[in-house]
Design an enzyme around this catalytic site. Structure first.
Site, PDB file in Angstrom:
ATOM      1  N   ALA A   1       0.935  -1.152   0.157  1.00  0.00           N
ATOM      2  CA  ALA A   1       0.107   0.100   0.131  1.00  0.00           C
ATOM      3  C   ALA A   1       0.890   1.223   0.106  1.00  0.00           C
ATOM      4  O   ALA A   1       0.468   2.174  -0.383  1.00  0.00           O
ATOM      5  CB  ALA A   1      -0.881   0.031   1.173  1.00  0.00           C
TER       6      ALA A   1
ATOM      7  N   CYS B   1       7.021   6.924  24.132  1.00  0.00           N
ATOM      8  CA  CYS B   1       8.291   5.795  24.290  1.00  0.00           C
ATOM      9  C   CYS B   1       8.293   4.784  23.315  1.00  0.00           C
ATOM     10  O   CYS B   1       9.399   4.047  23.142  1.00  0.00           O
ATOM     11  CB  CYS B   1       8.402   5.452  25.522  1.00  0.00           C
TER      12      CYS B   1
ATOM     13  N   GLN C   1      -6.827  -0.718   6.044  1.00  0.00           N
ATOM     14  CA  GLN C   1      -7.402  -1.089   6.791  1.00  0.00           C
ATOM     15  C   GLN C   1      -8.848  -1.557   6.756  1.00  0.00           C
ATOM     16  O   GLN C   1      -9.697  -2.206   7.478  1.00  0.00           O
ATOM     17  CB  GLN C   1      -7.330  -0.325   8.041  1.00  0.00           C
TER      18      GLN C   1
ATOM     19  N   THR D   1       9.669  -6.903 -12.988  1.00  0.00           N
ATOM     20  CA  THR D   1       9.243  -8.421 -12.943  1.00  0.00           C
ATOM     21  C   THR D   1       8.101  -8.499 -12.178  1.00  0.00           C
ATOM     22  O   THR D   1       8.350  -8.147 -10.872  1.00  0.00           O
ATOM     23  CB  THR D   1      10.421  -9.293 -13.009  1.00  0.00           C
TER      24      THR D   1
ATOM     25  N   ASN E   1      -5.701   3.421  10.539  1.00  0.00           N
ATOM     26  CA  ASN E   1      -4.984   2.407  11.248  1.00  0.00           C
ATOM     27  C   ASN E   1      -4.737   2.442  12.626  1.00  0.00           C
ATOM     28  O   ASN E   1      -4.495   1.323  13.229  1.00  0.00           O
ATOM     29  CB  ASN E   1      -3.650   2.277  10.189  1.00  0.00           C
TER      30      ASN E   1
ATOM     31  N   SER F   1      -2.891  -3.584   0.653  1.00  0.00           N
ATOM     32  CA  SER F   1      -1.874  -4.558   0.772  1.00  0.00           C
ATOM     33  C   SER F   1      -2.486  -5.706   1.267  1.00  0.00           C
ATOM     34  O   SER F   1      -3.267  -5.893   1.909  1.00  0.00           O
ATOM     35  CB  SER F   1      -1.097  -3.878   2.182  1.00  0.00           C
ATOM     36  N   GLY F   2      -1.423  -6.685   0.931  1.00  0.00           N
ATOM     37  CA  GLY F   2      -1.531  -8.204   1.268  1.00  0.00           C
ATOM     38  C   GLY F   2      -1.504  -8.572   2.664  1.00  0.00           C
ATOM     39  O   GLY F   2      -2.301  -9.390   3.184  1.00  0.00           O
TER      40      GLY F   2
END
Lengths: 144, 412
Positions: free
Chosen positions: B75, B336, B189, B250, B161, B209-210
């Site tokens: 993504a 932190c 998401q 490729t 997210n 995204s996968g």
């Protein structure tokens, strides 16, 4: 981030957690010095209460801490180190010694600085209450 | 419970690759290792067949045509290609000039959207960053107010997210279509978790995204609308002209085959999975609120994806809380836990307050999350928060009735 075993031990079993009373109660007691340093929005607040004898010996110390594991460990260690010391001896404690003892990584050095600051602030408060001369600028006295 | 590894509630960061996906991928690493660009032999045909099957599966998941799917590395690349590619293609002035066009996005978008926008600003584009309201939901009205005659692109994520909030994407898409503005959404998401139809939802460009949906890492897709309107992009990666010239290189055949399978599985399982995860999320939120006073669920209560919850536990710092629940893998908005020592910019943009941002945990569930794990998580978090509150000076002040926000802190 991986913590040293000592930090984990202090986190799980912190030494001297507590206080000598509510903020109003300790304000009224001349034998108690209170140091509160840090700020919630920075993610660290340390509160140190010290009970000091007339001769200037720290007889007992209690801490509370809002902060990461390293901050908790630094304040826990600080209470251990200052107990039984005179205020002058306690003022000689350097944050670098805390860093060394707890193997704090560079990103956590500010936690040790905060612990040193809390000792200074608590002693300052005790001195003020008891009419002792206080340092003009506690921060100028130690190198960061 | 697995004693050696923590239980995993960080699925908004990444998910386990489904074994059914891995099974599909393996042959393309061993026997069927051809290059889909090799048009003259069986190895190439085999690879091409795998890619086209995956393209169909990805398209089916979002109601698109297979020709509208561009495979990428994930993504982040899809967002870069969509935003920079559209801005450069539809720029109103040539390189080196200012006033090249206006872009609208929001402050709590992912860095993979914000940083390409910042780069475009340096290149002469104007960007408006919408300030999200306290509930985190970007509405169509907020976007409408900022549209200018030179607006060329709107990029608003579908679900956030960190807090899982859902923006008014279909309505924003409709607005953009009416105004003839390209609309991109980061669906990382969202896609695979919630029903998606690029026609119904008025999307021009959609990234996902996968590895957020039980597929492999290193592979993702960008949907690029082909008609009404036909969206054109200037490529970022030039070379062999693969993926309709929009993304040379490729193809990652095994990754793409796995991505396709992951899309197919999500399409079939999202409804039952979503219902199950929503029950888990609700249970986490209600039981933690019951056990621990001063907790706050961040973001809109109802407009959220079912698998993510973000909760602030007052008077307790996030990193120390993570230490107390170290057998649960999750994340915190605390300073932190980041390199920057700044608390979550997403929570800050909502006006949550730095203190509560420092005190936040994000728990995100998966296909494999169990009832038992939820029970365990509730018990662990409760125990850790109570342990830390015993040593929290802020909790004492709260108990004394002191308003912490009114104290003059000695910042350093």
């Amino acid at each position: 981030m991986a913590y040293s075993d000592k930090v984990i031990e202090h986190y799980q079993n912190p030494h001297n957690v507590g206080s000598f009373g509510s903020s109003k109660e300790v304000q009224a007691r001349k034998d108690i010095g209170v140091g509160i340093v840090g700020a919630p929005e920075c993610g660290d607040v340390m509160q140190l209460h010290i009970q000091v004898s007339d001769a200037g010996v720290i007889q007992d110390a209690k801490f509370k801490c809002f902060g990461c594991g390293s901050a908790i460990a630094s304040s826990s260690l600080a209470t251990e180190w200052i107990k039984g010391k005179t205020v002058d001896q306690a003022l000689a404690i350097k944050n670098t010694e805390i860093v060394e003892e707890l193997s704090l990584p560079p990103v956590k050095i500010h936690c040790s600085v905060l612990a040193e600051d809390s000792i200074r602030a608590a002693i300052e408060d005790w001195k003020k209450k008891n009419g002792h001369a206080t340092a003009v600028d506690t921060h100028a006295a130690h190198a960061r | 419970m697995n004693k050696t590894r923590p239980l995993y509630l960080d699925n908004a960061a990444t998910t386990r690759c489904d074994p059914r996906v891995v099974e599909v991928m393996l042959p393309y690493l061993t026997e069927a290792y051809g290059n889909s660009g090799s048009r003259n032999h069986a190895f190439g045909w085999e690879a091409e067949e795998a890619v086209e099957k995956a393209r169909d599966q990805a398209a089916a998941l979002i109601g698109a045509n297979a020709k509208e799917i561009i495979f990428t590395s994930g993504a982040t690349e899809s967002n870069n290609l969509a935003i920079k590619g559209a801005a450069h293609m539809y720029a109103k002035a040539p390189e080196g000039q200012t006033g090249r066009g206006h872009i609208i996005t929001a402050l709590h978008e992912h860095k993979a959207v914000l940083d390409p926008c910042k780069r475009l600003q340096k290149e002469g584009f104007d960007v408006t960053y919408l300030q999200p309201p306290a509930d985190g939901v970007i509405t169509v009205d907020m976007v409408a107010k900022e549209i200018r005659p030179d607006t060329i692109l709107v990029s608003i994520m579908w679900a956030n997210n960190e807090i899982g909030t859902i923006n008014e994407v279909p309505a924003i898409g409709k607005l953009c279509h009416d105004k003839e503005i390209i609309f991109h959404s980061d669906g990382t998401q969202w896609v695979g978790k919630m029903p998606t139809d690029v026609e119904r939802d008025n999307i021009d460009l959609l990234s996902w995204s996968g590895h957020k949906m039980y597929g492999p890492k290193g592979v993702g897709a960008l949907y690029v609308r082909r008609r009404k309107p036909r969206v054109r992009l200037e490529a970022i990666v030039d070379g062999g002209g693969q993926e309709r010239g929009m993304r040379s290189g490729t193809l990652n055949i095994s990754g793409i085959a796995g991505f396709g399978k992951a899309c197919e599985l999500c399409q079939h399982e999202m409804q039952s999975e979503g219902e199950r995860l929503l029950k888990f999320r609700n249970r986490l939120e209600t039981e933690l609120a019951k056990a621990i006073e001063v907790t706050q669920v961040n973001g809109n209560a109802s407009k959220r994806v079912p698998n993510i919850t973000n909760i602030s536990f007052g008077f307790v710092e996030g990193e120390s809380l993570l230490m107390g629940i170290k057998d649960i893998a999750c994340s915190s908005g605390s300073a932190c836990t980041s390199a920057s020592l700044e608390p979550s910019y997403v929570l800050k943009s909502l006006g949550v307050g730095d203190e509560l941002a420092h005190s936040s945990l994000r728990l995100s569930m998966s296909r494999w999350t169990t009832d038992k794990e939820i029970d365990y998580t509730i018990a662990s978090i409760t125990k850790a928060v109570l342990h830390l509150r015993k040593m929290s000076p802020l909790y004492d002040l709260y108990k004394e009735g002191v308003d912490i926000s009114k104290i003059q802190w000695q910042t350093h």
